[in-house]
Scaffold this motif. Structure first.
Motif, PDB file in Angstrom:
ATOM      1  N   LEU A  72       0.867  -1.183   0.000  1.00  0.00           N
ATOM      2  CA  LEU A  72       0.000   0.000   0.000  1.00  0.00           C
ATOM      3  C   LEU A  72       0.900   1.228   0.000  1.00  0.00           C
ATOM      4  CD1 LEU A  72      -2.707  -1.098   2.619  1.00  0.00           C
ATOM      5  CD2 LEU A  72      -2.944  -1.045   0.133  1.00  0.00           C
ATOM      6  N   PHE A  73       1.347   1.600  -1.184  1.00  0.00           N
ATOM      7  CA  PHE A  73       2.275   2.721  -1.309  1.00  0.00           C
ATOM      8  C   PHE A  73       1.557   4.048  -1.049  1.00  0.00           C
ATOM      9  CE2 PHE A  73       4.281  -0.518  -4.080  1.00  0.00           C
ATOM     10  CZ  PHE A  73       5.511  -0.590  -3.456  1.00  0.00           C
ATOM     11  N   ILE A  74       2.260   4.953  -0.384  1.00  0.00           N
ATOM     12  CA  ILE A  74       1.680   6.259  -0.048  1.00  0.00           C
ATOM     13  C   ILE A  74       1.540   7.130  -1.293  1.00  0.00           C
ATOM     14  CG2 ILE A  74       2.054   8.406   1.239  1.00  0.00           C
ATOM     15  CD1 ILE A  74       3.460   6.721   3.386  1.00  0.00           C
ATOM     16  N   PHE A  75       2.601   7.201  -2.080  1.00  0.00           N
ATOM     17  CA  PHE A  75       2.580   8.043  -3.273  1.00  0.00           C
ATOM     18  C   PHE A  75       2.358   7.153  -4.497  1.00  0.00           C
ATOM     19  CE2 PHE A  75       5.307  10.153  -0.115  1.00  0.00           C
ATOM     20  CZ  PHE A  75       4.552  11.313   0.068  1.00  0.00           C
ATOM     21  N   SER A  76       1.105   6.921  -4.800  1.00  0.00           N
ATOM     22  CA  SER A  76       0.748   5.988  -5.863  1.00  0.00           C
ATOM     23  C   SER A  76      -0.288   6.595  -6.798  1.00  0.00           C
ATOM     24  CB  SER A  76       0.200   4.695  -5.254  1.00  0.00           C
ATOM     25  OG  SER A  76      -0.982   4.970  -4.514  1.00  0.00           O
ATOM     26  N   ASP A  77      -0.494   5.926  -7.945  1.00  0.00           N
ATOM     27  CA  ASP A  77      -1.522   6.378  -8.880  1.00  0.00           C
ATOM     28  C   ASP A  77      -2.852   5.700  -8.551  1.00  0.00           C
ATOM     29  OD1 ASP A  77      -1.343   3.765  -9.803  1.00  0.00           O
ATOM     30  OD2 ASP A  77      -0.247   4.294 -11.630  1.00  0.00           O
ATOM     31  N   LEU A  78      -3.826   5.809  -9.436  1.00  0.00           N
ATOM     32  CA  LEU A  78      -5.160   5.251  -9.189  1.00  0.00           C
ATOM     33  C   LEU A  78      -5.145   3.738  -9.054  1.00  0.00           C
ATOM     34  CD1 LEU A  78      -7.220   7.417 -11.724  1.00  0.00           C
ATOM     35  CD2 LEU A  78      -7.162   7.642  -9.236  1.00  0.00           C
ATOM     36  N   TYR A  79      -4.087   3.096  -9.570  1.00  0.00           N
ATOM     37  CA  TYR A  79      -4.007   1.637  -9.536  1.00  0.00           C
ATOM     38  C   TYR A  79      -3.079   1.130  -8.432  1.00  0.00           C
ATOM     39  CZ  TYR A  79      -5.974   2.630 -14.115  1.00  0.00           C
ATOM     40  OH  TYR A  79      -6.757   3.124 -15.135  1.00  0.00           O
ATOM     41  N   GLY A  80      -2.581   2.041  -7.620  1.00  0.00           N
ATOM     42  CA  GLY A  80      -1.712   1.656  -6.516  1.00  0.00           C
ATOM     43  C   GLY A  80      -0.244   1.586  -6.869  1.00  0.00           C
ATOM     44  N   LYS A  81       0.091   1.837  -8.145  1.00  0.00           N
ATOM     45  CA  LYS A  81       1.490   1.783  -8.578  1.00  0.00           C
ATOM     46  C   LYS A  81       2.262   2.953  -7.994  1.00  0.00           C
ATOM     47  CE  LYS A  81       4.348   1.480 -12.755  1.00  0.00           C
ATOM     48  NZ  LYS A  81       4.326   1.473 -14.238  1.00  0.00           N
ATOM     49  N   PRO A  82       3.428   2.707  -7.392  1.00  0.00           N
ATOM     50  CA  PRO A  82       4.190   3.797  -6.740  1.00  0.00           C
ATOM     51  C   PRO A  82       4.785   4.772  -7.742  1.00  0.00           C
ATOM     52  CG  PRO A  82       5.505   1.810  -6.791  1.00  0.00           C
ATOM     53  CD  PRO A  82       4.130   1.416  -7.281  1.00  0.00           C
ATOM     54  N   ILE A  83       5.035   5.963  -7.274  1.00  0.00           N
ATOM     55  CA  ILE A  83       5.654   6.993  -8.097  1.00  0.00           C
ATOM     56  C   ILE A  83       7.094   6.600  -8.409  1.00  0.00           C
ATOM     57  CG2 ILE A  83       6.457   8.323  -6.084  1.00  0.00           C
ATOM     58  CD1 ILE A  83       5.870  10.855  -7.684  1.00  0.00           C
ATOM     59  N   ARG A  84       7.541   6.870  -9.613  1.00  0.00           N
ATOM     60  CA  ARG A  84       8.917   6.568  -9.999  1.00  0.00           C
ATOM     61  C   ARG A  84       9.863   7.589  -9.366  1.00  0.00           C
ATOM     62  NH1 ARG A  84       9.469   3.285 -14.623  1.00  0.00           N
ATOM     63  NH2 ARG A  84      11.536   4.188 -14.909  1.00  0.00           N
ATOM     64  N   PRO A  85      10.988   7.155  -8.827  1.00  0.00           N
ATOM     65  CA  PRO A  85      11.934   8.103  -8.216  1.00  0.00           C
ATOM     66  C   PRO A  85      12.383   9.208  -9.167  1.00  0.00           C
ATOM     67  CG  PRO A  85      12.481   5.864  -7.580  1.00  0.00           C
ATOM     68  CD  PRO A  85      11.401   5.760  -8.622  1.00  0.00           C
ATOM     69  N   ASP A  86      12.608   8.867 -10.452  1.00  0.00           N
ATOM     70  CA  ASP A  86      13.091   9.897 -11.361  1.00  0.00           C
ATOM     71  C   ASP A  86      12.046  10.968 -11.652  1.00  0.00           C
ATOM     72  OD1 ASP A  86      11.421   8.320 -12.865  1.00  0.00           O
ATOM     73  OD2 ASP A  86      12.754   8.136 -14.587  1.00  0.00           O
ATOM     74  N   SER A  87      10.762  10.614 -11.524  1.00  0.00           N
ATOM     75  CA  SER A  87       9.712  11.607 -11.775  1.00  0.00           C
ATOM     76  C   SER A  87       9.664  12.656 -10.664  1.00  0.00           C
ATOM     77  CB  SER A  87       8.344  10.930 -11.909  1.00  0.00           C
ATOM     78  OG  SER A  87       7.930  10.361 -10.681  1.00  0.00           O
ATOM     79  N   ILE A  88      10.179  12.312  -9.488  1.00  0.00           N
ATOM     80  CA  ILE A  88      10.230  13.267  -8.380  1.00  0.00           C
ATOM     81  C   ILE A  88      11.175  14.409  -8.731  1.00  0.00           C
ATOM     82  CG2 ILE A  88      10.898  13.601  -5.967  1.00  0.00           C
ATOM     83  CD1 ILE A  88      10.040  10.734  -5.416  1.00  0.00           C
ATOM     84  N   SER A  89      12.371  14.059  -9.227  1.00  0.00           N
ATOM     85  CA  SER A  89      13.335  15.094  -9.616  1.00  0.00           C
ATOM     86  C   SER A  89      12.809  15.952 -10.756  1.00  0.00           C
ATOM     87  CB  SER A  89      14.659  14.440 -10.031  1.00  0.00           C
ATOM     88  OG  SER A  89      15.321  13.896  -8.913  1.00  0.00           O
ATOM     89  N   GLN A  90      12.099  15.320 -11.674  1.00  0.00           N
ATOM     90  CA  GLN A  90      11.535  16.067 -12.805  1.00  0.00           C
ATOM     91  C   GLN A  90      10.504  17.088 -12.318  1.00  0.00           C
ATOM     92  OE1 GLN A  90      10.045  12.989 -15.407  1.00  0.00           O
ATOM     93  NE2 GLN A  90      12.083  12.097 -15.699  1.00  0.00           N
ATOM     94  N   TRP A  91       9.631  16.659 -11.392  1.00  0.00           N
ATOM     95  CA  TRP A  91       8.631  17.584 -10.849  1.00  0.00           C
ATOM     96  C   TRP A  91       9.319  18.712 -10.073  1.00  0.00           C
ATOM     97  CZ3 TRP A  91       7.392  19.613  -6.162  1.00  0.00           C
ATOM     98  CH2 TRP A  91       6.178  20.301  -6.060  1.00  0.00           C
ATOM     99  N   TRP A  92      10.334  18.367  -9.302  1.00  0.00           N
ATOM    100  CA  TRP A  92      11.056  19.344  -8.492  1.00  0.00           C
ATOM    101  C   TRP A  92      11.666  20.444  -9.360  1.00  0.00           C
ATOM    102  CZ3 TRP A  92      11.741  21.514  -4.007  1.00  0.00           C
ATOM    103  CH2 TRP A  92      12.936  22.170  -3.704  1.00  0.00           C
ATOM    104  N   ARG A  93      12.221  20.066 -10.509  1.00  0.00           N
ATOM    105  CA  ARG A  93      12.808  21.061 -11.407  1.00  0.00           C
ATOM    106  C   ARG A  93      11.733  22.027 -11.914  1.00  0.00           C
ATOM    107  NH1 ARG A  93      17.317  22.088 -14.130  1.00  0.00           N
ATOM    108  NH2 ARG A  93      18.355  20.237 -13.275  1.00  0.00           N
ATOM    109  N   ARG A  94      10.572  21.498 -12.297  1.00  0.00           N
ATOM    110  CA  ARG A  94       9.486  22.356 -12.781  1.00  0.00           C
ATOM    111  C   ARG A  94       8.974  23.268 -11.667  1.00  0.00           C
ATOM    112  NH1 ARG A  94       7.888  17.356 -15.083  1.00  0.00           N
ATOM    113  NH2 ARG A  94       6.240  17.136 -13.511  1.00  0.00           N
ATOM    114  N   PHE A  95       8.926  22.734 -10.461  1.00  0.00           N
ATOM    115  CA  PHE A  95       8.437  23.483  -9.303  1.00  0.00           C
ATOM    116  C   PHE A  95       9.336  24.674  -8.990  1.00  0.00           C
ATOM    117  CE2 PHE A  95       8.965  23.967  -4.634  1.00  0.00           C
ATOM    118  CZ  PHE A  95       7.716  24.494  -4.323  1.00  0.00           C
ATOM    119  N   THR A  96      10.639  24.445  -8.929  1.00  0.00           N
ATOM    120  CA  THR A  96      11.572  25.535  -8.604  1.00  0.00           C
ATOM    121  C   THR A  96      11.556  26.611  -9.682  1.00  0.00           C
ATOM    122  OG1 THR A  96      13.397  24.265  -9.591  1.00  0.00           O
ATOM    123  CG2 THR A  96      13.095  24.094  -7.206  1.00  0.00           C
ATOM    124  N   LYS A  97      11.394  26.178 -10.930  1.00  0.00           N
ATOM    125  CA  LYS A  97      11.351  27.150 -12.026  1.00  0.00           C
ATOM    126  C   LYS A  97      10.077  27.996 -11.963  1.00  0.00           C
ATOM    127  CE  LYS A  97      11.630  27.482 -17.072  1.00  0.00           C
ATOM    128  NZ  LYS A  97      11.758  26.723 -18.349  1.00  0.00           N
TER     129      LYS A  97
END
Length: 391
Positions: free
Chosen positions: A292-317
């Motif tokens: 039961l992953f905390i950061f998951s999609d509608l199907y329970g699949k966990p978020i990919r680690p590399d997508s975190i860095s990608q979101w972070w870059r967009r956020f800071t910009k």
């Protein structure tokens, strides 16, 4: 007929007769091994005899690197994570076997390893068609893979010495550690008020707990105890060769970390929201277990680690924050605690370092700066005392 000959100092020669020549003399396969005693040597002889009789045995002087490759794969099975094995296989298939696979193990010399490493340092050695040279870490990993298969050959008695031992592994340059100041931390937290709740929670975990990307991606609800304000870090998610869950962290150290009340409240709010929309879904990542992953999609699949860095870059910009790596939020967490005069041992424990020396090596210059600030307190105290003495 098979028998063992003691050779002194824990060495034994194994002899297996496989037939006779035209003159009637016995033809034998021999191998010298290390064993605790004659009983253990006889057990090894039994395996050796079976290998010889099956036709799979090759004399050490005749075995090529390519022929020994399957043995090495068996040898490291279970000793490395799936991701590490996959990486090693890529290096073997793409960089080592094409050039050295035909060579007999007994003929590979330190000069071959030296040339191999030097070739990797040249331009045009990338396989992703990008410009530039291979990173120092990639060159080092290639060296380590070559060293590994040769060391396996040594351990199994195929060759006497590892030729890679005579070549120093490439040095890694120290990665630049960049952190946010208190003012920048405040600006970041204010900007998080404008994003989705899960991203706010995720970033605050990185800052207040000092967790790595893979550790955050692998978090499950069972790891969170909001009553006692603790979070357990015991596994990590990798997406290097497809999503895979490791039951250990980077340093193989599970840790239970205290979290601030504000973070516990965020977890409770997020859990209520996910429960309300029925978005806490069990997921099997391929290990046959339900997660039961905390950061998951509608199907329970966990978020990919590399997508975190990608979101972070967009956020800071978007919010005009000075961009640092997402991993540097972990460093920011540590330096924040250093500047608040928290003991190094506690910081080391929170970060999951294998020992306090690691903490000292990574954050030594920050600790020195904090120490200089501490000295000012003594200066001020002694000056005040001196002034009082003159009155």
């Amino acid at each position: 007929m098979s028998y063992v000959e003691p050779r002194g100092k824990g060495k034994f020669r194994l002899n297996v007769t496989i037939g006779t020549d035209e003159k009637g003399y016995a033809i034998r396969e021999r191998k010298t091994v290390t064993a605790k005693n004659i009983t253990e040597a006889r057990k090894i002889l039994s395996d050796f005899e079976a290998e010889v009789n099956s036709g799979h045995y090759l004399k050490p002087t005749d075995i090529t690197l390519k022929q020994f490759h399957p043995k090495w794969k068996e040898y490291i099975e279970g000793a490395q994570t799936p991701a590490t094995r996959a990486s090693n296989e890529q290096i073997m298939d793409n960089r080592i076997l094409p050039k050295y696979g035909h060579m007999k193990l007994s003929t590979i010399k330190p000069m071959h390893i030296f040339n191999f490493v030097n070739e990797l340092k040249k331009d045009g050695r990338r396989m992703d068609k990008k410009k530039g040279k291979l990173s120092a870490s990639t060159v080092r990993n290639c060296y380590k893979t070559f060293h590994s298969i040769l060391q396996c050959a040594v351990n199994l008695g195929v060759i006497k010495e590892n030729p890679a031992d005579g070549v120093k592994p490439p040095k890694l340059g120290k990665s630049q550690t960049d952190v946010y100041s208190k003012e920048e931390i405040i600006a970041m937290i204010e900007a998080l008020e404008h994003v989705q709740q899960r991203w706010k929670l995720l970033i605050m975990i990185a800052f207040t707990v000092g967790a790595r990307e893979g550790e955050i991606s692998a978090l499950e609800w069972k790891h969170i105890d909001t009553k006692n304000h603790t979070i357990r870090i015991e596994q990590s998610l990798s997406d290097e060769f497809g999503l895979s869950l490791k039951n250990t962290t980077k340093t193989d150290r599970d840790r239970i970390v205290k979290m601030p009340t504000a973070l516990s409240d965020l977890f409770d709010e997020y859990h209520k929201r996910k429960t309300k929309v029925k978005n806490i879904v069990p997921y099997d990542i391929g290990d046959g277990k339900v997660h039961l992953f905390i950061f998951s999609d509608l199907y329970g699949k966990p978020i990919r680690p590399d997508s975190i860095s990608q979101w972070w870059r967009r956020f800071t910009k978007k919010y005009k924050l000075r961009h640092i790596r997402f991993h540097d939020l972990r460093h920011t967490s540590a330096t924040f605690l250093i500047n608040e005069n928290v003991q190094s041992k506690i910081i080391s424990s929170r970060l999951g370092h294998s020992n306090i020396q690691t903490t000292m090596n990574v954050y030594g210059h920050f600790l020195e700066e904090a120490d200089e600030g501490a000295v000012e307190h003594f200066d001020q105290f002694l000056q005040e005392k001196k002034a009082k003495g003159k009155q």
